[in-house]
Design a protein around this motif. Structure first.
Motif, PDB file in Angstrom:
ATOM      1  N   PHE A  44     -62.130 -16.547  26.273  1.00  0.00           N
ATOM      2  CA  PHE A  44     -63.561 -16.456  26.726  1.00  0.00           C
ATOM      3  C   PHE A  44     -63.373 -16.372  28.158  1.00  0.00           C
ATOM      4  CE2 PHE A  44     -67.387 -17.892  28.320  1.00  0.00           C
ATOM      5  CZ  PHE A  44     -68.458 -16.957  27.533  1.00  0.00           C
ATOM      6  N   HIS A  58     -74.833 -21.366  24.723  1.00  0.00           N
ATOM      7  CA  HIS A  58     -74.623 -20.006  25.069  1.00  0.00           C
ATOM      8  C   HIS A  58     -75.267 -19.093  24.151  1.00  0.00           C
ATOM      9  CE1 HIS A  58     -71.384 -16.648  25.324  1.00  0.00           C
ATOM     10  NE2 HIS A  58     -71.980 -16.701  26.391  1.00  0.00           N
ATOM     11  N   HIS A  91     -78.469 -16.104  25.443  1.00  0.00           N
ATOM     12  CA  HIS A  91     -78.265 -14.710  25.258  1.00  0.00           C
ATOM     13  C   HIS A  91     -79.692 -14.337  24.519  1.00  0.00           C
ATOM     14  CE1 HIS A  91     -74.660 -13.048  26.818  1.00  0.00           C
ATOM     15  NE2 HIS A  91     -74.142 -14.278  26.641  1.00  0.00           N
ATOM     16  N   HIS A 148     -72.495 -17.573  33.697  1.00  0.00           N
ATOM     17  CA  HIS A 148     -71.113 -17.361  33.193  1.00  0.00           C
ATOM     18  C   HIS A 148     -70.113 -17.764  34.201  1.00  0.00           C
ATOM     19  CE1 HIS A 148     -73.142 -15.062  30.099  1.00  0.00           C
ATOM     20  NE2 HIS A 148     -72.362 -15.180  29.570  1.00  0.00           N
TER      21      HIS A 148
HETATM   22 CU   LIG Z   1     -72.294 -14.876  27.298  1.00  0.00          CU
END
Ligand SMILES: [Cu+2]
Length: 647
Positions: free
Chosen positions: A386, A199, A203, A229
């Motif tokens: 999340f 993750h 990014h 996602h």
């Molecule tokens: Cu993310």
């Protein structure tokens, strides 16, 4: 002829990074990169043993935007207030005329910036510069092991070092053995080292602050944000199902208490930054700089745009959304990234919800608590919230996808191609269509750099979920007289909920997990195709992929859901499509790893023109799977069994 060139290009793309710049002096450059980051998250002893910053080669004007984030904080890409500094740091590193100048500027910046923020920006530059082709960003765990290993365990290691023990080996995650209550059942997955590193690295490859002016244009970055996602949520729900739990809820009512809590027990040792605990049953509060009403307003505007089928750009022009590019445009203003067509109007809903959630237990800073894991891209995926939050974000994308017509049989068909059978065969099994998952251990050296382990070698043992290697076997008939180039997508779908009810086709649509996408040539007549699970286009598999430029990719060990001791049934789909037709738009591009499906491209044209998640991305106008599929789509039910500890 063109299609052949395109196809050969694709094959190369599937194997290694292409067109990212010439690879020169890679080893020497890699060593320089290591040198720049040697003091990241370490005691600040620069050359000469001084704690003071060194003289800078950068001008005062260049440094105006630099050095604003407190050195003891963590960097949050979700917090827009950090963006001016992060953007400027990336810009300075991207504009360096050559590699040596890049290293000089990076070294300077490292002395003036928060470590965490600097490392993120440095990694962004390494991934995107031409002259760093072949150079890998350091695996994030090696710089910030304390964002992956609980404080309890680090204290245990420190005690062992201080007591003079040799050959220290400490279990990094003993708490994941506790699977008696729901709060602990999923920690083996939520706190998987590779999942959280993926993750973070994702990014850095697709940062929300990236603009084309920095050097590389990114096609379909927004769509990839949605797809990667969504896959994280689908995989999380598959893991919940494996543990006899219902799918995670959608967090859409900002006034409702959040049922699940989460305690990470993570502390950044060097700064003492301690990620805040989130007890069960807390409700979001307004922050001084952002209210829940602001989030609600953004949501209303976003839903309005989706339901009308167009959005407004900054100049007030209508931008149509019900087309191929719609998902990309919507995702950019939902995340939001600097590519949003209208940030002042559509806001920053996904990012700011991470911020507001991370401060839930101390919203106005009255108690001086540090932010929770939701604040940080390298730790947020540990928290069950999340996934509930992203399920809400994903519901916006689904709302848009539902505005598009369902694929017709004509759309789905691949003329003259029939998939006769599909099966899987585990390397440790004699019977096909049964696969085994298990826990195993790996030993990872703890990078030196904590105040206590300069002298001693320390290993941490990590327990993790894994599975036996397996291969896919497909029998495909090509009824045409000539070769056909095919792209094969493989998905895994759950069959039954934990209460025993069947998954409907509509539910399967968002629950499918992409296992792989690969290319092959179908000669006229029968074709028997085998494909190895370790070659997956969604995963990073250290044993095979460590030579790639990016450590981005879903961890290979989590390719399959854990399932249970009794054995759980899943449906494996193979969707075979025309590669020549799909890839007619391909041009020059650059990618940085093995996980093309989840990590996409760094720049250039996308090598695959169909929607991500095709054909499950749109609603399905059929009551059952038999009415929906065409001869080029086949499925088989397979059993996955959890075997406990691997022998
Ligand atoms: Cu993310």
């Amino acid at each position: 002829m063109r299609s052949l060139i395109v196809f050969c290009g694709l094959l190369a793309l599937a194997i290694a990074a292409e067109n990212c710049g010439e690879k020169t002096d890679v080893e020497a450059k890699q060593a320089k990169v290591k040198e720049v980051i040697q003091y990241i998250n370490r005691p600040h002893i620069h050359s000469g043993g001084s704690c003071d910053a060194e003289a800078s080669h950068l001008t005062a004007a260049s440094l105006k935007e630099i050095g604003h984030l407190d050195t003891n904080s963590v960097f949050s890409l979700f917090d827009e207030r950090t963006w001016p500094e992060a953007k400027e740091a990336v810009r300075l590193m991207m504009k360096a005329a050559n590699f040596d100048e890049f290293i000089t500027i990076a070294t300077d910046l490292s002395h003036h910036m928060n470590d965490d923020m600097f490392l993120f920006c440095f990694n962004v530059a390494i991934v995107h510069r031409d002259d760093t082709s072949g150079v890998r960003p350091e695996f994030h765990f090696n710089s910030f092991p304390d964002k992956y290993i609980r404080h309890d365990q680090i204290v245990e290691i420190r005690h062992a070092v201080e007591c003079g023990q040799d050959n220290i080996k400490v279990l990094a995650n003993p708490h994941v053995f506790n699977d008696t209550d729901d709060a602990h059942k999923l920690l083996y997955w939520l706190e998987d080292l590779g999942l959280n590193a993926h993750h973070y690295h994702w990014h850095t490859v697709h940062p929300a602050i990236w603009t084309e002016e920095l050097g590389r244009g990114k096609e379909r970055r927004g769509e990839l944000f949605y797809w990667m996602h969504q896959q994280m949520i689908a995989r999380y729900d598959a893991e919940r199902l494996s543990n006899d739990m219902a799918p995670t809820s959608v967090f859409e009512n900002f006034d409702e208490p959040i049922e699940e809590g989460y305690a990470s027990d993570l502390t950044v040792e060097h700064t003492g930054y301690r990620y805040m605990f989130r007890p069960e049953g807390l409700t979001l509060h307004d922050l001084p700089e952002l209210t829940k009403n602001q989030l609600r307003l953004w949501r209303i505007r976003i839903l309005n745009a989706i339901n009308k089928g167009y959005a407004y750009d900054k100049e007030g022009h209508k931008v149509p959304l019900n087309n191929k590019d719609g998902i990309n445009i919507i995702s950019n203003f939902v995340e939001s990234s600097v590519d949003s067509i209208n940030r002042p109007f559509y806001g920053n809903i996904h990012n700011y919800a991470h911020v507001i959630a991370s401060r839930i237990a101390d919203p106005d800073g009255k108690y001086g608590e540090d932010n929770g894991v939701m604040y940080d891209v390298s730790t947020s995926a540990r928290d069950p919230l999340f996934y509930s939050w992203h399920k809400f974000i994903n519901s916006l994308f689904i709302e848009h996808k539902d505005m598009l017509p369902a694929y017709t049989h004509d759309d789905l068909e691949f003329k003259d191609v029939v998939v006769d059978t599909i099966s899987v065969k585990g390397k440790e099994e004699t019977i096909p269509n049964i696969l085994k998952t298990f826990y195993r251990y790996r030993t990872i050296p703890l990078p030196t750099g904590f105040t206590f382990n300069h002298e001693k070698k320390v290993d941490v043992e990590h327990r993790y979920l894994d599975h036996e290697e397996f291969e896919y076997r497909l029998d495909i008939t090509n009824n045409a007289a000539a070769d056909k180039h095919a792209i094969i997508r493989l998905y895994l779908a759950p069959l039954h909920h934990n209460d025993g009810t069947e998954y409907t086709l509509t539910e399967k649509r968002t629950a499918v997990i992409e296992l792989d996408t690969f290319l092959t040539t179908l000669k006229p007549g029968s074709n028997h195709i085998t494909h190895d699970s370790t070659d997956s286009a969604v995963t990073y598999f250290h044993e095979k992929d460590q030579h790639h430029d990016c450590p981005c990719g879903w961890p290979q060990n989590l390719l399959l859901p854990k399932s249970n001791y009794q054995g759980m049934e899943w449906r494996l789909f193979a969707v075979v499509d025309d590669a020549d037709e799909e890839h007619s738009e391909i041009g020059e591009n650059c990618n940085c790893g093995s996980a093309l499906s989840y990590c996409g491209i760094v720049s250039g044209k996308y090598p695959n023109s169909k929607a991500m998640g095709y054909p499950f991305d749109r609603h399905i106008d059929a009551h059952n799977v038999e009415d929906w599929v065409t001869p080029n789509i086949q499925h088989v039910d397979i059993t996955i069994k959890f075997a406990g500890k691997h022998a």
